[in-house]
Write an enzyme that holds these catalytic residues in place. Structure first.
Site, short mmCIF file in Angstrom:
data_model
loop_
_atom_site.label_atom_id
_atom_site.label_comp_id
_atom_site.label_asym_id
_atom_site.label_seq_id
_atom_site.Cartn_x
_atom_site.Cartn_y
_atom_site.Cartn_z
N ASP A 1 0.90 -1.15 0.00
CA ASP A 1 0.00 0.00 0.00
C ASP A 1 0.93 1.20 0.00
OD1 ASP A 1 -1.58 2.22 0.66
OD2 ASP A 1 -3.08 0.95 1.60
N HIS A 2 1.05 1.89 -1.13
CA HIS A 2 2.10 2.89 -1.26
C HIS A 2 1.91 4.06 -0.29
CE1 HIS A 2 -0.80 4.93 -3.99
NE2 HIS A 2 -0.19 6.03 -3.60
N HIS B 1 -6.09 2.27 1.21
CA HIS B 1 -5.43 3.46 1.74
C HIS B 1 -6.11 4.01 2.99
CE1 HIS B 1 -3.31 3.14 -1.92
NE2 HIS B 1 -4.11 3.86 -2.67
#
Length: 480
Positions: A172-173, A235
């Site tokens: 999950d960036h 996110h």
């Protein structure tokens, strides 16, 4: 911590993510001397390239996406020497043998898999068949990891057949962003905040992820996901978990992720009336006219491009504190932020003198600019005769100013380096993903049962008016 990788295999190496994020991130790590000196990067995709033509492609990507002040031709040339390329159709088993030959008798190998989810299983099966799996290989997976709990479990089962959990790195960036990591430092490295970080002192929490863009050519993906699956499931729930988690005993992968999953499992099932969904119509964003979603798509659609939720974490710390989440496309501003609203004063000594004290608020801005703002009440300067005058003032900690001597990094730099070094702390564990999907599936089931369909909203607005009512009927307002 496992040994550092000596080979990084980059799937999807000619795609947009690689050009904008992955190759510039790897270049940044190389230039700063953070990559292992002997690390080789084997790139692969369906596009036909040899080593030389792929290096030319990568060079153009670096020139386009690395800031001019940081791009250096000599450093670029040295970085490009690390790259080799293998043309590979993910469904063609023969190509994997060529990939294995290009990798050779490597030590630790890290694989970054950025492909369509439908290709995960055949890719993993073929990697296993040619010996690129198991105890010397770790695998990073880009989202989406399924469209519901069942499909996510199927993907995770396919991964687990070849890669043990401790060698599986789900990305999950957002977790690579400095301000997201700084949330942990803010909470657990400062005695000031942790004693008031509970329902005793916090009234509510808002998490906003707003986008100004529309489909951007992602028609097929977005029609299968919508705003709930695209943003909330990953996110926004990760941000919520970091806000709500208990203090881990150590900053390591097991302790941090154990506390996050406790939060996710404590999320109360949401009723349909605690949600608002919308789909943007025609309007104007940034002063420019934009078409409706259905017009961009070219056909009518029932998918949501906006969602607002009122969530609750049913545990001791957060009992009675609502978490308001909203996200959407074609909104007025690009913004990702967490707003912590503290409670009113139990008694104000200034009230009888005509001064109103507003509650304190902590705002953690993640993008487009990273900063932390603490809103406090202060006396307005002047010779007040009728009573003291109060004004809200902001204590700003702007990352760009507070750390002007440190280069601002792409989120993927941290994640790629952690993958290479084998540190899974900022990656998502299987039980986290599945707890997220279980909650999301419950929301979609509530929508289906209530026959909920997206309300229209004009592009350039903050979503349907019902989203405003969702929070204002509780006597609160969105932080617009």
């Amino acid at each position: 911590m496992t040994d550092k990788a000596t080979t990084l295999i980059l799937f999807g190496a000619t795609g947009d993510l690689a050009a904008r994020m992955l190759l510039p991130s790897l270049y940044g790590l190389h230039r700063d001397g953070l990559l292992p000196p002997a690390l080789r990067i084997v790139a692969t995709a369906r596009s036909a390239h040899d080593d030389a033509s792929f290096r030319a492609h990568a060079h153009e990507a670096l020139k386009a996406h690395v800031p001019d002040s940081f791009f250096d031709e000599d450093a670029s040339a040295a970085f490009l020497e690390r790259l080799s390329y293998v043309t590979l159709d993910a469904t063609d088993g023969a190509g994997y043998q060529r990939l294995a030959e290009a990798v050779g008798p490597s030590g630790e190998t890290a694989i970054f898999l950025s492909t369509a989810p439908s290709l995960f299983k055949p890719t993993i099966d073929n990697l296993k068949a040619v010996g690129l799996a198991g105890g010397h290989v770790r695998l990073a997976l880009e989202k989406p990891l399924g469209t519901d709990l069942a499909s996510s479990q199927a993907i995770n089962d396919a991964v687990a057949a070849a890669f043990p959990e401790e060698r599986t790195f789900r990305i999950d960036h957002y977790l690579g962003k400095e301000t997201v990591q700084n949330l942990l430092a803010l909470r657990f490295a400062n005695l000031l905040f942790e004693p008031v970080w509970s329902s005793n002192h916090i009234d509510h929490v808002q998490i906003t992820v707003s986008e100004t863009v529309g489909l951007e050519g992602r028609d097929d993906y977005y029609e299968k996901s919508g705003a709930l699956r695209d943003m909330v499931q990953n996110h926004m729930l990760q941000l919520l978990a970091l806000v709500a988690m208990e203090p881990p005993s150590h900053f390591d992968a097991t302790a941090v992720r154990d506390e996050k999953v406790k939060v996710l499992r404590s999320l109360r099932p949401i009723r349909a009336e605690e949600t608002v969904i919308g789909q943007y119509g025609a309007g104007a964003v940034g002063g420019q006219p934009v078409p409706a979603y259905a017009e961009e798509l070219g056909r009518p659609s029932g998918i949501e491009t906006f969602v607002a939720l009122k969530a609750h974490v049913d545990n001791w710390r957060w009992a009675g504190v609502p978490f308001y989440l909203r996200t959407g496309k074609r909104l007025p501003a690009r913004r990702t932020e967490i707003a912590i609203q503290f409670r009113d004063l139990p008694h104000s000594m200034f009230a009888g003198r005509g001064a109103n004290a507003a509650p304190n608020r902590l705002i953690i801005a993640i993008q487009p600019e990273e900063n932390i703002t603490l809103e406090l009440m202060a006396k307005q300067p002047g010779l007040d005769r009728g009573g003291i005058r109060l004004r809200r003032v902001e204590l700003d900690i702007e990352q760009a100013d507070a750390f002007a001597d440190v280069r601002r990094r792409i989120a993927y730099e941290r994640l790629l380096l952690d993958l290479i070094e084998g540190d899974p702390t900022l990656f998502v564990r299987r039980d986290e993903v599945e707890a997220q999907w279980q909650w999301i599936d419950g929301i979609r089931a509530a929508w289906d049962q209530a026959g909920l369909t997206p309300r229209g909203y004009g592009a350039g607005s903050w979503g349907p008016s019902a989203a405003i009512a969702l929070i204002e009927r509780d006597g609160r307002s969105w932080n617009d």
